[in-house]
Design a protein around this motif. Structure first.
Motif, PDB file in Angstrom:
ATOM      1  N   GLN A 398       0.849  -1.179   0.000  1.00 46.46           N
ATOM      2  CA  GLN A 398       0.000   0.000   0.000  1.00 46.46           C
ATOM      3  C   GLN A 398       0.892   1.238   0.000  1.00 46.46           C
ATOM      4  O   GLN A 398       1.573   1.523   0.981  1.00 46.46           O
ATOM      5  CB  GLN A 398      -0.921   0.013   1.220  1.00 46.46           C
ATOM      6  CG  GLN A 398      -1.922  -1.130   1.265  1.00 46.46           C
ATOM      7  CD  GLN A 398      -2.940  -1.034   0.140  1.00 46.46           C
ATOM      8  OE1 GLN A 398      -3.384   0.061  -0.219  1.00 46.46           O
ATOM      9  NE2 GLN A 398      -3.298  -2.177  -0.422  1.00 46.46           N
ATOM     10  N   ILE A 399       0.883   1.955  -1.124  1.00 46.06           N
ATOM     11  CA  ILE A 399       1.670   3.191  -1.216  1.00 46.06           C
ATOM     12  C   ILE A 399       0.937   4.286  -0.457  1.00 46.06           C
ATOM     13  O   ILE A 399      -0.284   4.448  -0.605  1.00 46.06           O
ATOM     14  CB  ILE A 399       1.867   3.598  -2.678  1.00 46.06           C
ATOM     15  CG1 ILE A 399       2.616   2.499  -3.439  1.00 46.06           C
ATOM     16  CG2 ILE A 399       2.630   4.915  -2.776  1.00 46.06           C
ATOM     17  CD1 ILE A 399       4.016   2.245  -2.966  1.00 46.06           C
ATOM     18  N   PRO A 400       1.607   5.042   0.393  1.00 49.30           N
ATOM     19  CA  PRO A 400       0.928   6.134   1.103  1.00 49.30           C
ATOM     20  C   PRO A 400       0.399   7.186   0.137  1.00 49.30           C
ATOM     21  O   PRO A 400       0.809   7.257  -1.017  1.00 49.30           O
ATOM     22  CB  PRO A 400       2.035   6.703   2.006  1.00 49.30           C
ATOM     23  CG  PRO A 400       3.314   6.292   1.358  1.00 49.30           C
ATOM     24  CD  PRO A 400       3.043   4.970   0.712  1.00 49.30           C
ATOM     25  N   ASP A 401      -0.529   7.982   0.637  1.00 51.36           N
ATOM     26  CA  ASP A 401      -1.123   9.020  -0.203  1.00 51.36           C
ATOM     27  C   ASP A 401      -0.066  10.028  -0.634  1.00 51.36           C
ATOM     28  O   ASP A 401       0.711  10.531   0.190  1.00 51.36           O
ATOM     29  CB  ASP A 401      -2.233   9.742   0.566  1.00 51.36           C
ATOM     30  CG  ASP A 401      -3.444   8.852   0.803  1.00 51.36           C
ATOM     31  OD1 ASP A 401      -3.608   7.885   0.027  1.00 51.36           O
ATOM     32  OD2 ASP A 401      -4.201   9.114   1.747  1.00 51.36           O
ATOM     33  N   VAL A 402      -0.075  10.301  -1.926  1.00 51.03           N
ATOM     34  CA  VAL A 402       0.863  11.276  -2.479  1.00 51.03           C
ATOM     35  C   VAL A 402       0.076  12.296  -3.304  1.00 51.03           C
ATOM     36  O   VAL A 402      -1.101  12.108  -3.608  1.00 51.03           O
ATOM     37  CB  VAL A 402       1.934  10.595  -3.357  1.00 51.03           C
ATOM     38  CG1 VAL A 402       2.808   9.675  -2.524  1.00 51.03           C
ATOM     39  CG2 VAL A 402       1.292   9.819  -4.505  1.00 51.03           C
ATOM     40  N   ALA A 403       0.735  13.374  -3.674  1.00 47.82           N
ATOM     41  CA  ALA A 403       0.089  14.448  -4.428  1.00 47.82           C
ATOM     42  C   ALA A 403      -0.250  13.974  -5.839  1.00 47.82           C
ATOM     43  O   ALA A 403       0.383  13.060  -6.368  1.00 47.82           O
ATOM     44  CB  ALA A 403       1.009  15.666  -4.487  1.00 47.82           C
ATOM     45  N   PRO A 404      -1.256  14.593  -6.467  1.00 49.66           N
ATOM     46  CA  PRO A 404      -1.568  14.248  -7.862  1.00 49.66           C
ATOM     47  C   PRO A 404      -0.427  14.652  -8.787  1.00 49.66           C
ATOM     48  O   PRO A 404       0.398  15.506  -8.449  1.00 49.66           O
ATOM     49  CB  PRO A 404      -2.838  15.050  -8.144  1.00 49.66           C
ATOM     50  CG  PRO A 404      -2.840  16.155  -7.155  1.00 49.66           C
ATOM     51  CD  PRO A 404      -2.170  15.616  -5.934  1.00 49.66           C
ATOM     52  N   PRO A 405      -0.376  14.039  -9.981  1.00 46.29           N
ATOM     53  CA  PRO A 405       0.740  14.315 -10.901  1.00 46.29           C
ATOM     54  C   PRO A 405       0.872  15.782 -11.284  1.00 46.29           C
ATOM     55  O   PRO A 405       1.979  16.246 -11.547  1.00 46.29           O
ATOM     56  CB  PRO A 405       0.400  13.456 -12.122  1.00 46.29           C
ATOM     57  CG  PRO A 405      -0.484  12.372 -11.603  1.00 46.29           C
ATOM     58  CD  PRO A 405      -1.269  12.981 -10.492  1.00 46.29           C
ATOM     59  N   ALA A 490       8.465  13.703  -0.817  1.00 43.44           N
ATOM     60  CA  ALA A 490       7.497  13.917   0.259  1.00 43.44           C
ATOM     61  C   ALA A 490       6.157  13.282  -0.072  1.00 43.44           C
ATOM     62  O   ALA A 490       5.707  13.286  -1.220  1.00 43.44           O
ATOM     63  CB  ALA A 490       7.327  15.417   0.500  1.00 43.44           C
ATOM     64  N   THR A 491       5.501  12.741   0.975  1.00 45.80           N
ATOM     65  CA  THR A 491       4.130  12.252   0.863  1.00 45.80           C
ATOM     66  C   THR A 491       3.194  13.291   1.462  1.00 45.80           C
ATOM     67  O   THR A 491       3.624  14.286   2.059  1.00 45.80           O
ATOM     68  CB  THR A 491       3.961  10.908   1.581  1.00 45.80           C
ATOM     69  OG1 THR A 491       4.306  11.067   2.969  1.00 45.80           O
ATOM     70  CG2 THR A 491       4.882   9.852   0.963  1.00 45.80           C
ATOM     71  N   ASN A 492       1.895  13.040   1.337  1.00 46.78           N
ATOM     72  CA  ASN A 492       0.913  14.046   1.773  1.00 46.78           C
ATOM     73  C   ASN A 492       0.928  14.281   3.278  1.00 46.78           C
ATOM     74  O   ASN A 492       0.521  15.350   3.738  1.00 46.78           O
ATOM     75  CB  ASN A 492      -0.492  13.622   1.344  1.00 46.78           C
ATOM     76  CG  ASN A 492      -0.701  13.761  -0.141  1.00 46.78           C
ATOM     77  OD1 ASN A 492       0.128  14.337  -0.857  1.00 46.78           O
ATOM     78  ND2 ASN A 492      -1.816  13.244  -0.647  1.00 46.78           N
ATOM     79  N   ALA A 496       7.839  10.356   3.850  1.00 45.05           N
ATOM     80  CA  ALA A 496       8.680  10.346   2.654  1.00 45.05           C
ATOM     81  C   ALA A 496       8.767   8.937   2.075  1.00 45.05           C
ATOM     82  O   ALA A 496       8.800   7.940   2.811  1.00 45.05           O
ATOM     83  CB  ALA A 496      10.076  10.854   2.979  1.00 45.05           C
ATOM     84  N   LEU A 497       8.755   8.885   0.728  1.00 40.80           N
ATOM     85  CA  LEU A 497       9.160   7.679   0.002  1.00 40.80           C
ATOM     86  C   LEU A 497      10.656   7.799  -0.229  1.00 40.80           C
ATOM     87  O   LEU A 497      11.118   8.760  -0.844  1.00 40.80           O
ATOM     88  CB  LEU A 497       8.425   7.580  -1.329  1.00 40.80           C
ATOM     89  CG  LEU A 497       6.914   7.331  -1.277  1.00 40.80           C
ATOM     90  CD1 LEU A 497       6.309   7.480  -2.668  1.00 40.80           C
ATOM     91  CD2 LEU A 497       6.624   5.947  -0.717  1.00 40.80           C
ATOM     92  N   VAL A 498      11.414   6.825   0.271  1.00 39.30           N
ATOM     93  CA  VAL A 498      12.876   6.914   0.221  1.00 39.30           C
ATOM     94  C   VAL A 498      13.437   5.676  -0.470  1.00 39.30           C
ATOM     95  O   VAL A 498      13.138   4.539  -0.063  1.00 39.30           O
ATOM     96  CB  VAL A 498      13.482   7.048   1.626  1.00 39.30           C
ATOM     97  CG1 VAL A 498      14.998   7.211   1.537  1.00 39.30           C
ATOM     98  CG2 VAL A 498      12.869   8.224   2.373  1.00 39.30           C
ATOM     99  N   ALA A 499      14.241   5.892  -1.501  1.00 36.48           N
ATOM    100  CA  ALA A 499      14.943   4.815  -2.188  1.00 36.48           C
ATOM    101  C   ALA A 499      16.424   4.905  -1.848  1.00 36.48           C
ATOM    102  O   ALA A 499      17.020   5.979  -1.969  1.00 36.48           O
ATOM    103  CB  ALA A 499      14.737   4.909  -3.693  1.00 36.48           C
ATOM    104  N   VAL A 548       8.936   6.258   5.130  1.00 39.21           N
ATOM    105  CA  VAL A 548       9.398   6.767   6.419  1.00 39.21           C
ATOM    106  C   VAL A 548       8.345   7.741   6.945  1.00 39.21           C
ATOM    107  O   VAL A 548       8.112   8.789   6.328  1.00 39.21           O
ATOM    108  CB  VAL A 548      10.762   7.476   6.292  1.00 39.21           C
ATOM    109  CG1 VAL A 548      11.267   7.895   7.663  1.00 39.21           C
ATOM    110  CG2 VAL A 548      11.779   6.562   5.608  1.00 39.21           C
ATOM    111  N   PRO A 549       7.690   7.408   8.063  1.00 40.52           N
ATOM    112  CA  PRO A 549       6.616   8.276   8.570  1.00 40.52           C
ATOM    113  C   PRO A 549       7.174   9.578   9.129  1.00 40.52           C
ATOM    114  O   PRO A 549       8.361   9.680   9.472  1.00 40.52           O
ATOM    115  CB  PRO A 549       5.958   7.424   9.659  1.00 40.52           C
ATOM    116  CG  PRO A 549       6.989   6.447  10.061  1.00 40.52           C
ATOM    117  CD  PRO A 549       7.841   6.190   8.855  1.00 40.52           C
ATOM    118  N   PRO A 550       6.294  10.583   9.260  1.00 41.50           N
ATOM    119  CA  PRO A 550       6.747  11.876   9.782  1.00 41.50           C
ATOM    120  C   PRO A 550       6.973  11.830  11.282  1.00 41.50           C
ATOM    121  O   PRO A 550       6.366  11.028  11.999  1.00 41.50           O
ATOM    122  CB  PRO A 550       5.594  12.812   9.420  1.00 41.50           C
ATOM    123  CG  PRO A 550       4.394  11.927   9.387  1.00 41.50           C
ATOM    124  CD  PRO A 550       4.866  10.610   8.864  1.00 41.50           C
TER     125      PRO A 550
END
Length: 573
Positions: A398-405, A490-492, A496-499, A548-550
């Motif tokens: 489950q990918i966390p909520d992120v901003a629209p494109p 950054a996620t909403n 953060a999505l971190v690679a 990585v949660p805030p």
């Protein structure tokens, strides 16, 4: 009087229909305007700004005539100018007073540019030989760029055609109203003829009767009735009906035309919103190009071709795979880079370089395979986007909520303090958990229960392998952050999505004099050694994707996906 009414209606019909037809023919406005610019400069590029393209409020048809290859593209104006860089170019302008295009030479040091078509920077591009024609409808911040092969001067002749509003909103009501008057005129004529016939009565000859005695004159009192009044009312009625009909029809025809004009108006970009690295259609084209190129490179085991679309850990994995497959075709194969359905698009918010894009792509040919997360980076305006990470997602991730494109995400600094772990520290922290397990100081930071990689290469598995080594040899493990970039978007929720990239080495060496270490499979191919008395170090690379949660909400770091492969094997010195 009835004939007069008919005549008036016929005249009104003739005038109304005549004017309506004239508006569509002799009085019809032009339906398009074409302006042309010619240039004889040696500049390799021509630019048409969005202000010129939007001189008339309609789509633009662009005709380019040259001698040889002709290429054109359109993209954000800032991107177009960044791609041109220090090159000399022609700028197309417009002389509105004289209704003509102008061409002005802008100075620059470079007289050559790379090939225009195929760049990942463009929203779309076109190619042809000698002549090119295409239609665009650009918003305010988009410009068109035109070139030949990058070495020869840009095509000499450029024309822009705009369709104009040639509609005649009153023509149809006038024709319909005139037709109605014509019908009413015919009815009035029939009515007049019928009345005339009835008023004349029969014409049979009557016998003469004796003259009656003369009586005194008697004048009865009668009310004066003006028959003309009824006639005038009839005239007004006949005229009012078609006039009302014409007005009503005009309103019905004008209203939809206005609504249509509003619906096709070009969108305006929010000046306060930061631009994004790519649009969705743009990313789909990039992913398709990447997938096609890597498929060709995989088939030919061509590392140089792969390097045109891969970089960092993703390229390191491919190079090792090609080397292994070159020694044994049954070993070293990697999952393909999919070019199918783009399920998620998360571009970086930026108008500078490097630019980063995170995307998730599903394999169209095999939907049972887990989607692949790609991290693409473009180093500068003229470079292609290259896959830095290609990570297979965990099942049911489950990918966390992120901003629209259209909004995109900020790329966070590696030392960001907004998350429970700074992105720069994530690779080392996870590597320590792999090496020490529960004894690691970082163990409590990670969601161990959902992690499927730890059971495969964690401390428990390492201890099993050490126990299986013969007493004549030793096995040691070591890991460290790899050379790949740490990429955090950054996620909403301010997470953060971190690679990240982690490398883990396995070193096997004899523990007794005269003992030797045997190698097999991929380690044997890469090291070139079947047996060694010195020992062998095999290094495995890991591409890891975490959420990585805030700090504000807390929680554990979750592994979303991983890819691992042997990247090198060498004999100890």
């Amino acid at each position: 009087m009835r004939f007069v009414v008919a005549i008036v209606l016929f005249v009104g019909a003739l005038v109304s229909i005549g004017i309506g037809l004239a508006q569509r023919t002799v009085w019809a406005p032009p339906d398009q305007i074409t302006l042309t610019a010619e240039s004889d400069s040696l500049a390799p590029v021509t630019v048409i700004d969005s202000d010129v393209l939007r001189s008339f409020d309609s789509r633009q048809t662009i005709d380019v005539i040259g001698d040889g290859p002709v290429a054109a593209a359109y993209g954000r104006t800032s991107d177009v100018m960044a791609w041109i860089g220090d090159a000399r170019y022609n700028r197309i302008g417009i002389d509105e007073e004289n209704q003509r295009l102008t061409s002005e030479l802008e100075p620059g040091d470079d007289l050559q540019v790379p090939p225009l078509a195929g760049s990942d920077l463009w929203l779309n591009d076109y190619e042809a030989e000698d002549a090119l024609k295409f239609i665009v409808n650009v918003p305010d911040d988009v410009s068109v760029i035109i070139a030949s092969d990058g070495v020869a001067p840009a095509p000499a002749e450029v024309s822009i055609t705009w369709p104009l509003d040639a509609s005649t909103p009153f023509s149809t009501p006038l024709i319909i109203g005139g037709s109605a008057l014509l019908v009413l005129g015919l009815l009035a004529l029939l009515w007049a003829l019928l009345h005339l016939r009835r008023s004349r009565g029969p014409r049979r000859k009557q016998p003469r009767l004796p003259r009656p005695p003369r009586q005194g004159r008697f004048r009865p009192r009668t009310r004066a009735v003006a028959p003309e009044t009824r006639g005038r009312r009839a005239v007004r009625s006949f005229v009012a009906v078609p006039a009302a009909l014409a007005v009503g029809l005009g309103a019905l025809l004008v209203a939809p035309a206005t609504a249509m004009a509003d619906s096709v108006s070009a969108p305006r970009a929010d000046s306060e919103q930061r631009p994004v690295a790519v649009s969705e259609p743009q990313l789909r084209r990039i992913v398709a190009r990447v997938g096609e190129t890597i498929a060709q490179a995989d088939e030919a085991r061509d590392a140089d071709l792969a390097a045109t679309r891969l970089d960092g850990p993703a390229l390191e994995f491919r190079k090792a795979s090609y080397a292994i497959r070159g020694g044994d075709a049954n070993l070293g194969a990697l999952p393909k880079i999919p070019s199918g359905k783009v399920e998620l698009t998360l571009p970086q918010q930026t108008d500078s370089w490097p630019r980063t894009v995170f995307t998730i792509v599903q394999d169209d040919e095999d939907t049972t395979v887990a989607p692949t997360a790609l991290v693409l980076i473009q180093q500068d305006a003229r470079s292609a986007y290259k896959v830095h990470y290609a990570i297979a997602l965990e099942p049911e991730t489950q990918i966390p909520d992120v901003a629209p494109p259209s909004v995109g995400a900020a790329r966070l600094p590696a030392d960001s303090k907004l998350q429970v772990v700074a992105p720069a520290d994530l690779a080392a922290a996870y590597g320590d958990v792999l090496a020490q397990g529960e004894a690691s100081a970082s163990y409590g930071l990670f969601d161990i229960e959902s992690d499927t990689l730890l059971p495969q290469i964690g401390v428990a598995k390492k201890n099993e392998r050490k126990a299986a080594i013969p007493t004549t040899a030793t096995l040691e493990f070591a890991n460290a952050p790899g050379s790949g970039e740490t990429v955090a978007l950054a996620t909403n929720d301010a997470g953060a999505l971190v690679a990240v990239n982690v490398t883990e080495s396995e070193t096997v060496k004899p523990s007794e004099a005269g003992a030797a270490v045997n190698t097999e499979n991929s380690v044997k191919v890469l090291s070139g050694k079947t047996q060694t008395i010195k020992g062998i170090t095999a290094t495995y690379g890991m591409q890891l994707l975490f959420f990585v949660p805030p700090v504000s909400e807390g929680g554990k770091v979750q592994l979303l996906g991983y890819s691992n492969a042997l990247v090198s094997a060498t004999e100890l010195p």
